[in-house]
Design an enzyme around this catalytic site. Structure first.
Site, short mmCIF file in Angstrom:
data_model
loop_
_atom_site.label_atom_id
_atom_site.label_comp_id
_atom_site.label_asym_id
_atom_site.label_seq_id
_atom_site.Cartn_x
_atom_site.Cartn_y
_atom_site.Cartn_z
N HIS A 31 -7.00 -5.33 -6.48
CA HIS A 31 -6.40 -4.09 -6.00
C HIS A 31 -7.30 -3.44 -4.93
CE1 HIS A 31 -2.92 -1.59 -7.62
NE2 HIS A 31 -3.36 -0.82 -6.64
N GLY A 40 -4.45 -5.17 3.26
CA GLY A 40 -4.05 -3.82 2.90
C GLY A 40 -4.54 -2.80 3.91
N ARG A 41 -5.82 -2.46 3.82
CA ARG A 41 -6.36 -1.39 4.66
C ARG A 41 -6.22 -1.65 6.16
NH1 ARG A 41 -9.49 -1.88 0.19
NH2 ARG A 41 -9.72 -0.02 -1.12
N GLY A 56 -10.45 -7.74 1.20
CA GLY A 56 -11.58 -7.99 2.08
C GLY A 56 -11.30 -8.89 3.27
N VAL A 57 -10.04 -9.29 3.49
CA VAL A 57 -9.72 -10.15 4.64
C VAL A 57 -9.77 -9.29 5.91
CG1 VAL A 57 -7.93 -11.54 5.76
CG2 VAL A 57 -8.28 -11.70 3.28
N ARG A 58 -10.66 -9.62 6.82
CA ARG A 58 -10.85 -8.79 8.02
C ARG A 58 -10.86 -9.60 9.31
NH1 ARG A 58 -9.54 -5.99 4.61
NH2 ARG A 58 -10.64 -4.28 3.60
N THR A 85 0.87 -1.18 0.00
CA THR A 85 0.00 0.00 0.00
C THR A 85 0.90 1.23 0.00
OG1 THR A 85 -0.16 -0.23 2.41
CG2 THR A 85 -2.03 -1.01 1.12
N ASP A 130 -5.68 -11.34 -1.99
CA ASP A 130 -5.98 -10.25 -1.06
C ASP A 130 -7.25 -9.55 -1.49
OD1 ASP A 130 -5.47 -8.09 -2.91
OD2 ASP A 130 -3.35 -8.08 -2.37
N TYR A 183 5.62 -1.84 -10.87
CA TYR A 183 4.83 -1.93 -12.10
C TYR A 183 5.81 -2.06 -13.26
CZ TYR A 183 1.21 0.02 -9.04
OH TYR A 183 0.34 0.23 -8.01
#
Ligand code: FNR
Length: 356
Positions: free
Chosen positions: A249, A303-304, A282-284, A75, A280, A131
């Site tokens: 992403h 990520g978040r 939505g894994v919470r 991130t 990856d 990238y």
């Protein structure tokens, strides 16, 4: 602290523009919410009377032999979350035995990130995300910087042919980093002014042949991130990838793709065990990890949640996120009668109706 509490603390702390930069997705944010909902629909069907007092939840990954099953997804701009930035994330990931993927868009240079990780563990696994740049010499410069820094693998992100249209950023007019912050890995690259969010080197034109040049130019394992179609997973294997990361992403690119979890089984089938498959998006919670591993992932990325931990409490906050996920996952594995990650199998995931 729970992940939810860390998120709420981060939201209270952060400038709302920076909060929205992380929290937001592309367009109507359909994929952003679909990623989490996909996990809500999946339920685990435990096996009984086959468990164990001790469990081994480590995963064997490229450049990381015994890693936590949760890795820190790449991130951008960690210094927007906390003044300690990527250094804090690196120490936390290393201390928790988790792979950190640092990237081209980091606000700390890759050699400083690896050095920070080494403060917390003797042999940390830091991967470098990049990238494919239209100019091959720019790509190669980044690869050499990652090698020199001591990264143990590369991650080439292929879902970003063009920059995502992030609705919230467009609303806020957020296109430049605040003064004093820069994408440090882009310093002294030919033709790339540091500081602009939209000048991260990306190209709409690369091909599998261009991707295939990367494993040829380095001895490091190279993973490909952003694969959703099983045919692309096969091409990744054919072009020398050492791992595939199923990812949209975090809902920040095309807003009409399926949830990452829903693409995982077909990709795992196409790869057929030849290289590890990660996912990856939505894994919470720990049970989300169990579901993804049962559906064919070797490990998952977050990520978040890491960004919220960092914003809420710096290094300790990131450690809390990774430790919480690992403990919840271990607990779930025990409740499902598993001893190793491989004890979770596809037949143990059922789709529940949302009305149950
Ligand atoms: C990202 N992601 C990302 N991916 C990548 O390959 N290079 C990058 O520079 C970034 N930057 C980035 C910034 C922010 C703020 C976010 C939220 C995400 C995508 C990231 O690696 C991962 O795919 C998703 O974040 C996973 O979804 P969750 O865990 O956030 O739901």
């Amino acid at each position: 602290m729970t992940l939810r509490a860390l998120h709420d603390a981060a939201r209270r702390t952060l400038d709302p523009v920076h909060y929205d930069y992380v929290a937001g997705g592309a367009a109507e944010e359909r994929v952003l919410s679909a990623n989490e909902r996909a996990f809500d629909r999946c339920l685990l069907l435990p096996r009984v009377l086959c468990g164990s007092e001790t469990r081994d939840t480590t995963a064997c990954l490229p450049g990381a032999q015994r890693a936590a099953p949760v890795i820190v997804a790449p991130t951008a701009f960690h210094r927007l979350m906390h003044p300690d930035g990527e250094g804090a994330t690196a120490r936390a990931a290393a201390a928790e035995g988790a792979v950190l993927v640092t990237g081209t868009a980091a606000t700390t240079a890759v050699d400083a990130v690896v050095a920070a990780a080494r403060e917390a563990a003797p042999d940390p696994a830091v991967w470098f995300q990049l990238y494919l740049h239209p100019r091959a010499e720019v790509t190669e410069t980044l690869v050499r910087r990652a090698e020199r820094a001591g990264c143990t693998a590369l991650v080439v992100t292929v879902d970003s042919a063009v920059f995502g249209r992030h609705t919230r950023d467009l609303r806020h007019g957020f296109t430049e980093l605040p003064p004093g912050h820069a994408a440090e890995n882009m310093r002294d690259l030919p033709g790339a002014p540091p500081g602009s969010l939209t000048d991260i080197p990306m190209s709409a034109a690369p091909t599998w042949r261009d991707f295939g040049e990367i494993p040829r130019m380095t001895a490091l394992p190279v993973l490909v991130k952003g694969v959703l179609h099983p045919a692309d997973a096969r091409l990744a294997v054919e072009h020398g990838a050492s791992g595939v990361i199923v990812s949209n992403h975090g809902g920040r690119q095309c807003d009409a793709v399926p949830a990452a979890l829903d693409c995982l089984p077909a990709v795992a089938e196409a790869v057929a065990g030849r290289i590890p498959v990660l996912m990856d998006g939505g894994v919470r919670r720990g049970s989300d990890i169990a579901v993804a591993l049962a559906l064919g992932a070797t490990a998952v990325g977050v990520g978040r949640p890491v960004m919220w931990g960092l914003a809420a409490d710096g290094e300790a906050g990131v450690r809390a996120v990774l430790a919480t996920l690992r403990d919840e996952y271990d607990h779930t594995l025990a409740l499902c009668g598993g001893r190793h990650n491989a004890d979770l199998t596809r037949d143990m995931v059922v789709r529940g109706g949302e009305t149950w």
